[in-house]
Design a protein around this motif. Structure first.
Motif, PDB file in Angstrom:
ATOM      1  N   GLY A 132      -5.014  -2.381  12.447  1.00 21.34           N
ATOM      2  CA  GLY A 132      -4.003  -2.831  13.406  1.00 21.34           C
ATOM      3  C   GLY A 132      -4.090  -2.239  14.802  1.00 21.34           C
ATOM      4  O   GLY A 132      -3.256  -2.558  15.651  1.00 21.34           O
TER       5      GLY A 132
ATOM      6  N   LYS B  75      -4.886  -8.354  14.745  1.00 17.01           N
ATOM      7  CA  LYS B  75      -3.816  -9.344  14.569  1.00 17.01           C
ATOM      8  C   LYS B  75      -4.022 -10.180  13.301  1.00 17.01           C
ATOM      9  O   LYS B  75      -3.200 -11.017  12.969  1.00 17.01           O
ATOM     10  N   ARG B  77      -4.210  -9.239  10.158  1.00 14.26           N
ATOM     11  CA  ARG B  77      -3.533  -8.697   8.963  1.00 14.26           C
ATOM     12  C   ARG B  77      -4.448  -8.753   7.731  1.00 14.26           C
ATOM     13  O   ARG B  77      -4.037  -9.112   6.640  1.00 14.26           O
ATOM     14  N   LEU B 104       2.073  -1.180  12.966  1.00 13.56           N
ATOM     15  CA  LEU B 104       2.678  -2.366  12.357  1.00 13.56           C
ATOM     16  C   LEU B 104       4.053  -2.656  12.966  1.00 13.56           C
ATOM     17  O   LEU B 104       4.810  -1.728  13.246  1.00 13.56           O
ATOM     18  N   LEU B 108       7.608  -5.594   9.472  1.00  8.62           N
ATOM     19  CA  LEU B 108       6.550  -5.731   8.456  1.00  8.62           C
ATOM     20  C   LEU B 108       6.333  -4.448   7.648  1.00  8.62           C
ATOM     21  O   LEU B 108       5.534  -4.403   6.725  1.00  8.62           O
ATOM     22  N   CYS B 149      -0.531  -1.049   5.518  1.00  4.94           N
ATOM     23  CA  CYS B 149      -0.493  -2.008   6.638  1.00  4.94           C
ATOM     24  C   CYS B 149       0.171  -3.301   6.216  1.00  4.94           C
ATOM     25  O   CYS B 149       0.261  -4.222   7.022  1.00  4.94           O
ATOM     26  N   ASN B 150       0.555  -3.379   4.956  1.00  7.93           N
ATOM     27  CA  ASN B 150       1.152  -4.594   4.402  1.00  7.93           C
ATOM     28  C   ASN B 150       0.298  -5.814   4.755  1.00  7.93           C
ATOM     29  O   ASN B 150       0.785  -6.769   5.387  1.00  7.93           O
ATOM     30  N   PRO B 151      -0.974  -5.795   4.370  1.00  7.05           N
ATOM     31  CA  PRO B 151      -1.851  -6.886   4.804  1.00  7.05           C
ATOM     32  C   PRO B 151      -1.590  -8.185   4.041  1.00  7.05           C
ATOM     33  O   PRO B 151      -1.078  -8.158   2.927  1.00  7.05           O
ATOM     34  N   GLN B 152      -1.978  -9.265   4.664  1.00  9.08           N
ATOM     35  CA  GLN B 152      -1.905 -10.575   4.011  1.00  9.08           C
ATOM     36  C   GLN B 152      -3.055 -10.692   3.026  1.00  9.08           C
ATOM     37  O   GLN B 152      -3.001 -11.444   2.067  1.00  9.08           O
TER      38      GLN B 152
END
Lengths: 231, 351
Positions: A132, B75, B77, B104, B108, B149-152
């Motif tokens: 990020g 950006k 994710r 983050l 999120l 990072c709570n990724p998708q």
């Protein structure tokens, strides 16, 4: 053989040398770091040309660099004319010594910084981006801290090179005691006088001592940077 | 996850051309070195730009040459767990874990740091530097850092390759547990068939920069049996261990297995190569192998000149491997009964 003690003028030359070298190193650092980052991390048209230009002062005789600076910063030079309109005079002042030292030492600074930046594992940069961080965020949070010792190594190398700067300085700044006379210029003046051989040697000894100390620091930083990147 | 990848990328000596569409929770990407796995990952993360095509993740366009879209890596994710952990050496464990979390957006930040640390068993390491940790600990931190990072989408790019076998299989439960507890879909990249089978059900097979198959891991393992030096690896989860004259006795469906490998654990995972199973048409009167199971042949398949024999041993399944002459002599057919013999030392405890 007992060498004569340094004169007040010699101390003045030593102090000026240190001030000029420090100013040249500090002022060059952000530009050097930016150029080193550009050359290490980005692919762009004209990269080769930029590399050649950055390294040019390494191969050009310092006198040529000095002369080109004289042309540029002289009263009729394109930069000098503009600066004099704003009341700034560079030629034959300590500022000229700083500019000459900065230009001549710049390639060494960039080379040293590049070595340090190239040693940073690219995967760390990729990790930061995928976690990020923007490119600038990665620079601040990963690249800069990991190149800190390399940055000190580069600065100390540039500082050492600036201490020894002679050719470009004498052309663009002259040899004015107390104003632009640095250690090499003072030694040159002693060497030109048949009675001051011992004084020249004393100042040489002072110069060697300062240079050894600075290079010792440089090696320490460089080794630390290499160890960190190798870890 | 709904992932559509249709990209092309050419280098001087290698070209990648991928066209795939996948919906599901996890997908393996399998291929030998140089097959294009890492290139695909870099394109997906945005670390490299494709020459043409488009990438869509859950309907969101990450790259499209036509529409001139190229979302920056930060950006997208899509978080990554790298082969060499890629922990930041200037940060301690806690700061490494929270590195992505701090970039983050506040809304999120839904993954609880303390719960994750608990799941990964990292609580005692938080204040330590990352230099003196074991490979397994480093990889758990890298995993936690990516998950926070709570990724998708989470990409695990050969996360076990740098670890020795003992550690490797200790990490797998963490990888699976974290993905399921926090509901994160993942891509698991590997050239190890066993790792792939333990981590995912579906897999994409790459070769020379092209998709050659999209299949289940089980089917792929059977297809590759004859090509692999270890054959097909039977993965066994065994329980109710008892000691018996220097061996471990485990329950295996209605029968038992005697094993002479690993530590004495009540519950353990073992692997057994298809090459280490000997088939008999009739009950051998005496045999040095400590395990003899009566099985029924449920299917036969061919792989690179070898015959794979799927055996039903009570409620369990084993795959054995024979050459075609042996299959003929044994008159192997679906439904026929055989005896499978396995030495107690043929098993290998994986965790």
């Amino acid at each position: 053989m007992l060498l004569p003690p340094l004169s007040p003028a010699d101390y003045q030359a030593i102090a000026l040398s240190i001030k000029v070298a420090a100013a040249a190193s500090i002022l060059s650092l952000p530009f050097g770091y930016a150029v080193a980052c550009l050359l290490t991390y980005l692919e762009f048209r004209g990269k080769l040309l930029l590399e050649v230009l950055v390294n040019l002062p390494l191969t050009l005789p310092p006198v040529v660099v000095g002369y080109l600076l004289l042309v540029m910063f002289g009263t009729h030079g394109w930069l000098g004319a503009w600066l004099s309109q704003h009341g700034i005079r560079i030629i034959f002042t300590a500022k000229a010594s700083v500019v000459a030292s900065a230009v001549v030492g710049f390639p060494l600074l960039v080379r040293s910084l590049r070595t340090s930046l190239e040693g940073i594992d690219r995967q760390l940069i990729h990790a930061a981006r995928t976690l990020g961080a923007t490119w600038f965020g990665t620079l601040i949070s990963v690249i800069l801290p990991l190149s800190l010792t390399g940055l000190l190594a580069g600065s100390s190398l540039m500082f050492a090179r600036s201490l020894g700067e002679f050719g470009a300085t004498i052309i663009v700044a002259g040899n004015i005691p107390g104003v632009t006379q640095t250690i090499p210029l003072a030694i040159y003046e002693y060497a030109c006088s048949p009675t001051s051989e011992q004084m020249a040697l004393s100042l040489c000894l002072a110069s060697v001592t300062i240079s050894v100390a600075v290079m010792y620091l440089h090696e320490r930083f460089a080794r630390k940077a290499a160890r960190r990147n190798g870890a | 996850m709904n992932l559509l990848i249709k990209v092309e990328k050419a280098y001087s000596s290698f070209a990648l051309s991928i066209d795939m569409n996948f919906s599901g929770k996890s997908l393996g990407i399998f291929g030998m070195s140089g097959s294009g796995k890492s290139t695909l990952v870099r394109l997906l993360c945005g670390l490299e730009r494709p020459d043409a095509g488009e990438i869509l993740l859950d309907g969101r366009c990450l790259y499209s040459k036509e529409r001139k879209i190229n979302v920056a890596p930060e950006k997208r994710r899509i978080a990554m767990v790298f082969q060499q952990h890629a922990l930041f050496p200037h940060l301690d464990v806690k700061k490494n874990l929270l590195y992505g979390h701090r970039w983050l957006d506040r809304e999120l930040r839904t993954i609880d740091f303390h719960s994750l640390v608990e799941v990964l068993g990292l609580s005692h390491l938080l204040e330590r530097g990352v230099g003196n940790l074991s490979g397994g600990e480093k990889q758990r931190i890298a995993l936690g850092r990516a998950v926070l990072c709570n990724p998708q989408l989470l990409i695990m790019d050969e996360p076990l390759s740098a670890l020795d076998d003992g550690l490797k299989f200790h990490i797998i439960p963490y990888l699976k547990k974290v993905a399921s507890e926090f509901g994160i879909p993942y891509l698991f990249i590997s050239h190890s068939m066993v790792e792939m089978r333990l981590m995912t059900e579906q897999t994409l097979v790459l070769s020379k920069g092209q998709v050659v198959d999209m299949t289940t891991c089980e089917a792929l393992a059977r297809t590759r049996m004859g090509l692999s030096p270890v054959g097909y690896v039977n993965l066994l989860h065994l329980g109710n261990a008892e000691r018996e004259r220097g061996l471990y006795r485990y329950r295996f469906g209605n029968s038992t297995l005697l094993i002479a490998a690993g530590l004495f654990l009540d519950q353990a995972h073992y692997e057994l190569s298809s090459k280490d199973i000997i088939l008999f048409k009739k009950h051998p009167q005496a045999i040095s192998a400590r395990n003899l199971l009566q099985c029924k042949v449920t299917s036969l398949f061919e792989s690179a000149g070898r015959i794979g024999v799927e055996l039903a041993c009570g409620t369990n399944t084993l795959v054995a491997e024979v050459v075609s002459q042996a299959a003929e002599e044994l008159e192997l057919k679906v439904g026929c009964e055989v005896f499978a013999a396995m030495k107690a030392s043929a098993f290998r405890q994986i965790w």
